[in-house]
Design a protein around this motif. Structure first.
Motif, PDB file in Angstrom:
ATOM      1  N   ASP A  69       0.089   7.087  -1.803  1.00 39.06           N
ATOM      2  CA  ASP A  69       1.376   7.457  -3.147  1.00 39.06           C
ATOM      3  C   ASP A  69       1.682   6.219  -3.615  1.00 39.06           C
ATOM      4  N   GLN A  70       1.206   4.915  -4.439  1.00 36.91           N
ATOM      5  CA  GLN A  70       1.656   4.267  -4.771  1.00 36.91           C
ATOM      6  C   GLN A  70       1.513   4.822  -6.126  1.00 36.91           C
ATOM      7  N   LEU A  71       0.652   5.105  -5.977  1.00 32.36           N
ATOM      8  CA  LEU A  71      -0.139   5.382  -7.419  1.00 32.36           C
ATOM      9  C   LEU A  71       0.524   6.728  -7.918  1.00 32.36           C
ATOM     10  N   MET A  72       1.060   7.807  -6.929  1.00 27.90           N
ATOM     11  CA  MET A  72       1.702   8.926  -7.501  1.00 27.90           C
ATOM     12  C   MET A  72       2.946   8.106  -7.996  1.00 27.90           C
ATOM     13  N   ARG A  73       3.536   7.472  -7.252  1.00 26.58           N
ATOM     14  CA  ARG A  73       4.939   6.754  -7.541  1.00 26.58           C
ATOM     15  C   ARG A  73       4.976   6.550  -8.841  1.00 26.58           C
ATOM     16  N   LEU A  74       3.730   5.217  -9.513  1.00 31.71           N
ATOM     17  CA  LEU A  74       3.907   5.197 -10.648  1.00 31.71           C
ATOM     18  C   LEU A  74       3.674   5.571 -11.309  1.00 31.71           C
TER      19      LEU A  74
END
Lengths: 210, 333
Positions: free
Chosen positions: B298-303
């Motif tokens: 989810d951090q990857l997608m947020r970034l």
């Protein structure tokens, strides 16, 4: 010129055969792969008539993004099972009229297009005269698109925006009881609110929760 | 006959481009492992050949002699096609990379679009491999990588628009020549950083190697592959990394241009400068692998969607307004 013809017929045969295979293959994922092959051969045809910008954009938009999402969805759904249900049960009869209407419409559209189409040998002359000028395909496209057709361009942009907003509104749902990570909250935490130093007396302990 | 001689000439050129690329892919794997080892105070591969330089060749030999196992429940055609697609796409992109003003296989008008298109097609090898394996972990890996690569492509595309605004041409040689006075890394430094991080995500490198996160997914989409087919995935992946480094070098670091335009430096052929810049970027890639922990999904997608996309879009507006206001927009013809 003969090399041109060989390449043209190779790509167009691949395009037509894969377009047929999209509808003919039983496996839905295979259909999507054939669709991708179709897109690629069409973009090769675009490049052959000197529309290299359109060909590349076709590759980037359709093959690189749209078809990936298509494949993504098709792989996630259990399409084979659903199809069997449709064909076995009574449900299929409800969908047949709609399908028939759409396919007749498309059939007549194709007839109109083919009826109005003429083979013009002059197109080669136009092509050659275009390639002799120093303006590249991308430049000429930009010069027309952002001057004469600016309103059409803006309207198509607006339509895409509306479609995007619609898709987001349709799929957006606020779920309750969801734990979210707030980076600002995490970073702005101070020592004072996180840590407490206590005198612990022996045999009495500390009450943690309050 | 004349036609045949043209074909042979082109085949000869292609051979002279692809063989060095393949050899350098093998060397770059060694370099990656060496850098990784040095950061962790280890020796890394240092046994086969001088400094362990021939380690990759030894590995390749081992892969060739291993049996290729095709799972019985897999979709065999697509299963075999997947590594071939990965490898082919990684190699065909090198056709447009300019090694000097004249040394380029295909000096096409839409070079940068071609590079972008080929790198965005790279996701198919992974999806095909993951789906055709008909197994849980490869499928999860493929789904992850599809979402990840599509997300980061968007920001790479917007960053390319930034560079194109300053150049006014889609030709790669024009992009290099436009950086004669100043490399684009200086005025567009934030874009260079975002490009670098997006390139890491696009090539599934750590810290974004979620499609093959070994702690969760065994080896992701490669789990069912063995022998030479696995090696082809692996070569294709590294060829893609080299390609992204080359793209970064051309877009931001002046491509084949020498860093200082004075006498002894201009004697060095452009290919050497380009290779040095690619190596510099690759060593950065390798360092990132060694020092950064893996992102959560989810951090990857947020970034990708909430940080990089808005930032690069804002930067497009800034660049365009700056160029327009100071009348610096490149006007061709």
């Amino acid at each position: 010129m003969i090399a041109h013809a060989i390449f043209f017929y190779t790509f167009s045969i691949i395009a037509v055969v894969s377009a047929i295979m999209v509808t003919a293959s039983k496996n839905t994922v295979h259909s999507v792969f054939f669709l991708i092959l179709d897109f690629i051969s069409i973009s090769c045809l675009f490049i052959m008539i000197g529309a290299e910008f359109l060909g590349m954009i076709m590759l980037i938009v359709y093959v690189g993004a749209v078809a990936v999402l298509f494949l993504f969805v098709v792989m996630m759904l259990n399409v084979a099972q659903q199809k069997n249900q449709w064909f076995a049960g009574q449900q299929s009869s409800r969908h047949i009229p709609v399908g028939l209407i759409i396919s007749t419409l498309i059939f007549f559209e194709i007839i109109i297009v083919i009826g109005g189409w003429k083979y013009k040998p002059e197109i080669f002359d136009i092509n050659n005269s275009l390639s002799q000028t120093s303006i590249s395909n991308t430049h000429s496209l930009g010069q027309i698109l952002y001057t004469d057709y600016i309103h059409v361009f803006q309207i198509s942009g607006m339509i895409l925006l509306v479609a995007m907003v619609g898709a987001i509104v349709l799929t957006f749902r606020q779920r309750s009881g969801l734990k979210r990570q707030s980076y600002i909250k995490q970073i702005s935490r101070e020592r004072a609110e996180g840590v407490e130093v206590l005198e612990v007396q022996s045999n009495k302990g500390v009450k943690i929760d309050d | 006959m004349e036609y045949l001689s043209i074909v042979f000439q082109e085949a000869y050129k292609i051979l002279f481009l692809l063989v060095p690329v393949l050899v350098s892919v093998a060397m770059i794997v060694w370099l990656d492992r060496r850098v990784w080892a040095f950061v962790q105070k280890r020796q890394g591969p240092n046994v086969v050949g001088p400094f362990g330089l021939l380690q990759s060749l030894a590995d390749a030999l081992k892969y060739i002699f291993k049996e290729i196992i095709i799972p019985s429940s897999s979709n065999k055609v697509i299963f075999i096609l997947a590594p071939i697609v990965t490898m082919t796409l990684a190699l065909i992109a090198w056709a447009v990379i300019p090694f000097s003003a004249t040394q380029v296989l295909a000096d096409i008008n839409v070079g940068i679009l071609y590079l972008f298109a080929v790198s965005s097609l790279g996701v198919y090898g992974i999806i095909m491999g993951g789906w055709a394996s008909n197994s849980k972990y490869p499928f999860l890996g493929a789904i992850r990588s599809a979402a990840q690569m599509v997300s980061y492509e968007v920001s790479i595309g917007v960053i390319i628009i930034n560079v194109l605004l300053c150049v006014g041409s889609l030709n790669l040689n024009d992009i290099v020549i436009a950086q004669q006075n100043m490399w684009f890394v200086i005025p567009l430094f934030p874009m260079f950083v975002i490009f670098f991080i997006s390139a890491l995500a696009e090539t599934n490198r750590p810290p974004f190697d979620l499609p093959e996160a070994e702690a969760e997914l065994v080896a992701g989409y490669q789990t069912e592959y063995s022998g030479m087919m696995y090696a082809m995935f692996w070569l294709g992946e590294y060829a893609n990394i080299l390609l992204m480094c080359a793209m970064g070098a051309i877009l931001f670091l002046g491509g084949w241009m020498s860093p200082i335009d004075v006498y002894p430096f201009t004697l060095v052929p452009g290919a050497i400068w380009l290779i040095l810049k690619i190596l510099l970027l690759f060593i950065l890639f390798a360092l990132v692998k060694a020092i950064v922990p893996r992102y959560r999904y989810d951090q990857l997608m947020r970034l990708g969607w909430k940080v990089f996309l808005p930032l690069s879009l804002i930067w497009v507006v800034l660049t365009a307004s700056y160029l327009f206001y100071f009348n610096l927009l490149p006007v061709n013809q």
